[in-house]
Design an enzyme around this catalytic site. Structure first.
Site, PDB file in Angstrom:
ATOM      1  N   ALA A  98      10.833  76.077 -13.183  1.00 11.15           N
ATOM      2  CA  ALA A  98       8.785  75.836 -13.559  1.00 11.15           C
ATOM      3  C   ALA A  98       9.259  75.301 -14.830  1.00 11.15           C
ATOM      4  CB  ALA A  98       7.781  76.731 -12.433  1.00 11.15           C
ATOM      5  N   ASP A  99      10.291  74.754 -15.578  1.00 16.78           N
ATOM      6  CA  ASP A  99      10.442  73.983 -17.068  1.00 16.78           C
ATOM      7  C   ASP A  99      11.194  73.071 -16.914  1.00 16.78           C
ATOM      8  OD1 ASP A  99      10.250  74.419 -19.695  1.00 16.78           O
ATOM      9  OD2 ASP A  99      11.333  75.593 -20.323  1.00 16.78           O
ATOM     10  N   PRO A 100      10.398  72.065 -15.595  1.00 16.28           N
ATOM     11  CA  PRO A 100      11.359  71.160 -15.943  1.00 16.28           C
ATOM     12  C   PRO A 100      11.530  69.370 -17.129  1.00 16.28           C
ATOM     13  CG  PRO A 100       9.079  70.556 -15.084  1.00 16.28           C
ATOM     14  CD  PRO A 100       9.150  71.926 -15.194  1.00 16.28           C
TER      15      PRO A 100
END
Length: 171
Positions: A98-100
C-alpha cells in the site's frame, strides 16, 4: 476511528519490522512463479521488531531514466510488470503493498522489477474484491449504472442517494 487513531495504528504497524518481513514474504510467496518480479530476502536471524535485515538490492530507481536507457531497459515492459502485479494483488489476492511510491521500485538490469518496503499493506475481503472487479469491468465497458452500483456496494455512495446526477456526470 479518529484521524489520530488511524495514523497511530498505521505508523505503529509500519515500524514493526517483524510484521514488515512477514508482509514481504506473504506477497513474495504469491509471486513465486513470476520471474520478472523480485523481493528482498529477509534474514530472520538478524531481524527484530526494531531492526529489519534483508538482502541488498542492486538496481536502478524507477525514476532513473538515464540509467535505464543506458542499460537498454524496456520501460514499457517494466510498467506492464508493475500494473500486472498490482492488479493481481488487489483483484485476486486481496493483500497488497500500500505504499507504491517510486522509491519502493527498483529496476534490475535484466528488465525485471524488485519491490521493497512492506511496512504499509492493505487487505480486501473477497466481497470487496468482487465489488472492485465489478467496478473495474464497468469502467472498461463504460457501463455507468454498473459502476454506480459498485460504488454503492463499496460504501462510497449511500444506497438512498439520488444517483441520476452522478450517472449523468460520469457519462
Amino acid at each position: 476511528h479518529t484521524l489520530y487513531e488511524e495514523f497511530r495504528r498505521t505508523f505503529t504497524a509500519e515500524v514493526d519490522y517483524i510484521a514488515e518481513g512477514r508482509n514481504c514474504e506473504r506477497i513474495r510467496d504469491s509471486y513465486s512463479h513470476e520471474k520478472q518480479l523480485h523481493f528482498p530476502e529477509i534474514y530472520w536471524e538478524y531481524t527484530t521488531k526494531r531492526i529489519l535485515t534483508m538482502s541488498y538490492i542492486e538496481g536502478f530507481k524507477i525514476t532513473d531514466i538515464e540509467s535505464m536507457d543506458a542499460h537498454n531497459i524496456d520501460r514499457k515492459k517494466i510498467s506492464e510488470i508493475i500494473v500486472r502485479t498490482y492488479l493481481k494483488m488487489i483483484f485476486v489476492d486481496g493483500f497488497f503493498h500500500a505504499d507504491p511510491h517510486p522509491g519502493n521500485f527498483f529496476v534490475m538490469p535484466d528488465n525485471s522489477v524488485t519491490l521493497i518496503d512492506f511496512g504499509m499493506v492493505g487487505e480486501f475481503s473477497p466481497q470487496v474484491r468482487g465489488y472492485l472487479r465489478e467496478g473495474f469491468i464497468a469502467i472498461v465497458k463504460k457501463d455507468i449504472p454498473a459502476l454506480v452500483r459498485s460504488l454503492i456496494n463499496l460504501g462510497f455512495i449511500s444506497p438512498k442517494a439520488d444517483v441520476l446526477p452522478l450517472e449523468r456526470s460520469l457519462d
